[in-house]
Design a protein around this motif. Structure first.
Motif, PDB file in Angstrom:
ATOM      1  N   HIS A 193      17.087  -4.486   4.577  1.00 12.49           N
ATOM      2  CA  HIS A 193      17.232  -3.166   3.991  1.00 12.49           C
ATOM      3  C   HIS A 193      17.596  -3.128   2.536  1.00 12.49           C
ATOM      4  CE1 HIS A 193      18.523  -0.887   7.940  1.00 12.49           C
ATOM      5  NE2 HIS A 193      17.039  -1.417   7.897  1.00 12.49           N
ATOM      6  N   TYR A 194      18.111  -3.921   1.904  1.00 11.65           N
ATOM      7  CA  TYR A 194      18.616  -3.966   0.438  1.00 11.65           C
ATOM      8  C   TYR A 194      17.328  -4.282  -0.371  1.00 11.65           C
ATOM      9  CZ  TYR A 194      20.242  -5.574  -3.990  1.00 11.65           C
ATOM     10  OH  TYR A 194      20.271  -5.727  -5.442  1.00 11.65           O
ATOM     11  N   LYS A 195      16.534  -5.266  -0.059  1.00 11.27           N
ATOM     12  CA  LYS A 195      15.370  -5.790  -0.542  1.00 11.27           C
ATOM     13  C   LYS A 195      14.422  -4.628  -0.679  1.00 11.27           C
ATOM     14  CE  LYS A 195      11.536  -8.974  -0.439  1.00 11.27           C
ATOM     15  NZ  LYS A 195      11.007 -10.370   0.188  1.00 11.27           N
ATOM     16  N   TRP A 196      14.017  -4.166   0.570  1.00 12.86           N
ATOM     17  CA  TRP A 196      12.904  -3.214   0.447  1.00 12.86           C
ATOM     18  C   TRP A 196      13.407  -1.583   0.196  1.00 12.86           C
ATOM     19  CZ3 TRP A 196       8.145  -4.393   0.326  1.00 12.86           C
ATOM     20  CH2 TRP A 196       7.581  -5.682   0.498  1.00 12.86           C
ATOM     21  N   GLY A 197      14.696  -1.399   0.048  1.00 11.14           N
ATOM     22  CA  GLY A 197      15.166  -0.086  -0.273  1.00 11.14           C
ATOM     23  C   GLY A 197      15.159  -0.162  -1.705  1.00 11.14           C
ATOM     24  N   LYS A 198      15.510  -1.104  -2.294  1.00 13.31           N
ATOM     25  CA  LYS A 198      15.511  -1.374  -3.820  1.00 13.31           C
ATOM     26  C   LYS A 198      14.113  -1.274  -4.364  1.00 13.31           C
ATOM     27  CE  LYS A 198      17.178  -4.165  -7.573  1.00 13.31           C
ATOM     28  NZ  LYS A 198      17.936  -5.267  -8.150  1.00 13.31           N
ATOM     29  N   LYS A 199      12.855  -1.768  -3.740  1.00  9.55           N
ATOM     30  CA  LYS A 199      11.686  -1.875  -3.971  1.00  9.55           C
ATOM     31  C   LYS A 199      11.150   0.149  -3.858  1.00  9.55           C
ATOM     32  CE  LYS A 199      10.193  -6.428  -3.040  1.00  9.55           C
ATOM     33  NZ  LYS A 199       9.517  -6.919  -4.423  1.00  9.55           N
ATOM     34  N   VAL A 200      11.734   0.490  -2.788  1.00  9.61           N
ATOM     35  CA  VAL A 200      11.283   1.872  -2.615  1.00  9.61           C
ATOM     36  C   VAL A 200      11.785   2.737  -3.758  1.00  9.61           C
ATOM     37  CG1 VAL A 200      11.861   4.095  -1.135  1.00  9.61           C
ATOM     38  CG2 VAL A 200      11.075   1.926  -0.150  1.00  9.61           C
ATOM     39  N   LEU A 201      12.993   2.553  -4.365  1.00  9.65           N
ATOM     40  CA  LEU A 201      13.714   3.455  -5.257  1.00  9.65           C
ATOM     41  C   LEU A 201      12.819   3.001  -6.573  1.00  9.65           C
ATOM     42  CD1 LEU A 201      17.247   3.370  -4.310  1.00  9.65           C
ATOM     43  CD2 LEU A 201      15.766   4.988  -4.159  1.00  9.65           C
ATOM     44  N   GLU A 202      12.644   1.808  -6.796  1.00 11.00           N
ATOM     45  CA  GLU A 202      12.004   1.341  -8.108  1.00 11.00           C
ATOM     46  C   GLU A 202      10.546   2.063  -8.049  1.00 11.00           C
ATOM     47  OE1 GLU A 202      14.474  -2.758  -8.968  1.00 11.00           O
ATOM     48  OE2 GLU A 202      12.739  -2.977  -7.718  1.00 11.00           O
ATOM     49  N   SER A 203       9.846   2.247  -6.897  1.00 13.12           N
ATOM     50  CA  SER A 203       8.580   2.665  -7.005  1.00 13.12           C
ATOM     51  C   SER A 203       8.600   4.149  -7.291  1.00 13.12           C
ATOM     52  CB  SER A 203       8.012   2.586  -5.905  1.00 13.12           C
ATOM     53  OG  SER A 203       8.375   3.187  -4.641  1.00 13.12           O
ATOM     54  N   GLY A 204       9.925   4.832  -7.363  1.00  9.30           N
ATOM     55  CA  GLY A 204      10.056   6.400  -7.685  1.00  9.30           C
ATOM     56  C   GLY A 204      10.024   7.049  -6.395  1.00  9.30           C
ATOM     57  N   LYS A 205      10.148   6.824  -5.387  1.00  7.71           N
ATOM     58  CA  LYS A 205      10.350   7.291  -3.966  1.00  7.71           C
ATOM     59  C   LYS A 205      11.784   7.536  -3.405  1.00  7.71           C
ATOM     60  CE  LYS A 205       5.717   6.111  -3.929  1.00  7.71           C
ATOM     61  NZ  LYS A 205       5.149   5.644  -5.136  1.00  7.71           N
ATOM     62  N   HIS A 206      11.928   8.888  -2.918  1.00  8.20           N
ATOM     63  CA  HIS A 206      13.241   8.973  -2.261  1.00  8.20           C
ATOM     64  C   HIS A 206      13.232   8.115  -1.067  1.00  8.20           C
ATOM     65  CE1 HIS A 206      13.841  12.536  -4.622  1.00  8.20           C
ATOM     66  NE2 HIS A 206      12.447  13.035  -4.405  1.00  8.20           N
ATOM     67  N   ASP A 248       0.778  -1.237  -0.032  1.00  9.27           N
ATOM     68  CA  ASP A 248      -0.154   0.305   0.032  1.00  9.27           C
ATOM     69  C   ASP A 248       0.838   1.138   0.119  1.00  9.27           C
ATOM     70  OD1 ASP A 248      -2.491  -1.427   0.062  1.00  9.27           O
ATOM     71  OD2 ASP A 248      -2.527  -1.353   2.351  1.00  9.27           O
ATOM     72  N   ILE A 249       2.135   1.338   0.738  1.00  8.78           N
ATOM     73  CA  ILE A 249       2.760   2.449   0.871  1.00  8.78           C
ATOM     74  C   ILE A 249       3.668   2.533  -0.280  1.00  8.78           C
ATOM     75  CG2 ILE A 249       4.820   3.486   2.065  1.00  8.78           C
ATOM     76  CD1 ILE A 249       2.105   3.213   3.891  1.00  8.78           C
ATOM     77  N   LEU A 250       4.117   1.471  -0.893  1.00 13.40           N
ATOM     78  CA  LEU A 250       4.718   1.618  -2.130  1.00 13.40           C
ATOM     79  C   LEU A 250       3.975   2.204  -3.376  1.00 13.40           C
ATOM     80  CD1 LEU A 250       6.931  -1.970  -1.836  1.00 13.40           C
ATOM     81  CD2 LEU A 250       7.656   0.802  -1.975  1.00 13.40           C
ATOM     82  N   GLU A 251       2.552   1.798  -3.287  1.00 16.81           N
ATOM     83  CA  GLU A 251       1.962   1.977  -4.510  1.00 16.81           C
ATOM     84  C   GLU A 251       1.228   3.359  -4.229  1.00 16.81           C
ATOM     85  OE1 GLU A 251      -0.583  -1.259  -5.202  1.00 16.81           O
ATOM     86  OE2 GLU A 251       1.048  -2.487  -6.197  1.00 16.81           O
ATOM     87  N   SER A 252       1.171   3.779  -2.982  1.00 17.98           N
ATOM     88  CA  SER A 252       0.755   5.423  -2.721  1.00 17.98           C
ATOM     89  C   SER A 252       1.439   6.487  -3.456  1.00 17.98           C
ATOM     90  CB  SER A 252       0.719   5.663  -1.161  1.00 17.98           C
ATOM     91  OG  SER A 252       2.073   5.703  -0.863  1.00 17.98           O
ATOM     92  N   ASP A 253       0.693   7.736  -3.233  1.00 17.08           N
ATOM     93  CA  ASP A 253       1.640   8.960  -4.067  1.00 17.08           C
ATOM     94  C   ASP A 253       2.444   9.431  -3.042  1.00 17.08           C
ATOM     95  OD1 ASP A 253      -0.093  10.079  -2.154  1.00 17.08           O
ATOM     96  OD2 ASP A 253      -1.273  11.357  -3.409  1.00 17.08           O
ATOM     97  N   VAL A 254       3.045   9.085  -1.971  1.00 20.80           N
ATOM     98  CA  VAL A 254       4.025   9.569  -0.935  1.00 20.80           C
ATOM     99  C   VAL A 254       5.299   9.971  -2.241  1.00 20.80           C
ATOM    100  CG1 VAL A 254       3.260   8.686   0.915  1.00 20.80           C
ATOM    101  CG2 VAL A 254       4.927   7.595  -0.375  1.00 20.80           C
ATOM    102  N   ASP A 255       6.203  11.085  -1.533  1.00 25.49           N
ATOM    103  CA  ASP A 255       7.430  11.445  -2.340  1.00 25.49           C
ATOM    104  C   ASP A 255       8.354  10.772  -1.797  1.00 25.49           C
ATOM    105  OD1 ASP A 255       6.078  13.768  -3.683  1.00 25.49           O
ATOM    106  OD2 ASP A 255       5.875  14.288  -1.624  1.00 25.49           O
ATOM    107  N   ALA A 256       8.538  10.102  -0.639  1.00 26.54           N
ATOM    108  CA  ALA A 256       9.710   9.559   0.117  1.00 26.54           C
ATOM    109  C   ALA A 256       8.894   8.507   1.164  1.00 26.54           C
ATOM    110  CB  ALA A 256      10.187  10.401   0.819  1.00 26.54           C
TER     111      ALA A 256
END
Length: 301
Positions: free
Chosen positions: A63-76, A45-53
């Motif tokens: 950290h690596y797995k989810w950090g990569k997902k965060v960046l790939e979702s277009g978030k800081h 839900d958070i990854l697909e939301s309209d948050v900036d970061a």
């Protein structure tokens, strides 16, 4: 103002980061994602939301797995310390952020407290630095299933405690030491490193670092120069209302330098916002300490 979401309903998130986000004038908290959905939102839900970061507050091993997902979702990305398990993972995330024109930062909050600038301003009174001591140790946790004891989740003192004193020593003396000696103590049952002691020799100075679990609580630094000795307690995890000030010892006499009370989590978040806003991207410090931590973990020194 930027919208920020949180991945992970950890104790540090609930106790410190989320309240700090709510205090910040620059960030708007738009949701907390938890593994079981007890916060009302999932990680997805958070990854697909309209948050900036997104602030990632998960065990280091994730950290690596989810950090990569965060960046790939277009978030800081604001990553809880320690940044990743390995140097290579850190390099990959920073490179990915650069490719995507995004910013990522390690949430090492103490570096943003005014205390650090105050220490810098007093170094001329210390004179030529002969030694730096930095210590961060805590008692064992009562809950033996604590993630810090779980090797598969990145448990161990190196990935939990070392980043504090190591980053301080590198801040004062740099990372170009000429010799190194270290001792680590392991738990045979959990197979994690529980505590460690490091000596770094520089051209004209030396540093001593201690860290880990099973100690009586210690959180302090000492800088010993040819003019004075500078000492501070509660350096790394410092309450907003803290009575520990800087002691400057010269010729056996102590002068107290009062430290401004600040919430270093709020200061860190405001710096994160400022870095995004003005595209002030720096990876050098994080990568320097990640390289050291990685080599230490792999016994490659």
């Amino acid at each position: 103002m930027i919208k920020i979401g949180v991945l992970g309903n950890s104790s540090i998130a609930k106790k410190s980061i989320i309240p700090a986000i709510k205090k910040s004038k620059n960030l708007d908290l738009c949701g907390v994602g938890s593994r079981g959905g007890e916060t009302g939102k999932s990680y997805k839900d958070i990854l697909e939301s309209d948050v900036d970061a997104i602030y990632v507050s998960l065990p280091v091993g994730l950290h690596y797995k989810w950090g990569k997902k965060v960046l790939e979702s277009g978030k800081h990305l604001l990553m809880e310390k320690t940044f990743t398990e390995t140097y290579e993972q850190a390099v990959e995330l920073f490179n990915l952020a650069s490719e995507l024109n995004l910013y990522c930062m390690e949430a090492l909050m103490y570096e943003f407290h005014p205390l650090q600038n105050q220490i810098d301003s007093l170094l001329s009174k210390v004179g030529n630095i002969m030694s730096v001591e930095a210590h961060f140790g805590v008692p064992h946790f009562e809950n033996k299933s604590n993630i810090r004891y779980q090797k598969n989740l990145g448990g161990g003192a190196i990935l939990d405690c070392l980043v504090y004193p190591l980053s301080f020593v590198f801040r004062i003396l740099g990372d170009k030491f000429v010799n190194h000696d270290s001792t680590m103590f392991y738990n045979k049952e959990t197979k994690i490193d529980e505590r460690g002691y490091i000596k770094l020799k520089y051209d004209k100075s030396i540093s001593n670092i201690s860290y880990g679990f099973g100690h009586s609580y210690r959180n302090e630094i000492t800088i010993w120069g040819d003019k004075s000795i500078l000492k501070v307690k509660r350096v790394f995890t410092r309450p907003e209302e803290c009575g520990e000030n800087i002691e400057l010892w010269t010729g056996g006499e102590c002068k107290i330098h009062e430290v401004e009370n600040k919430n270093h989590f709020v200061e860190m978040l405001d710096s994160f916002y400022d870095s995004i806003k003005h595209k002030k991207i720096s990876t050098k410090k994080t990568l320097e300490r990640m390289l050291f931590i990685d080599l230490l973990k792999k016994n490659k020194f």
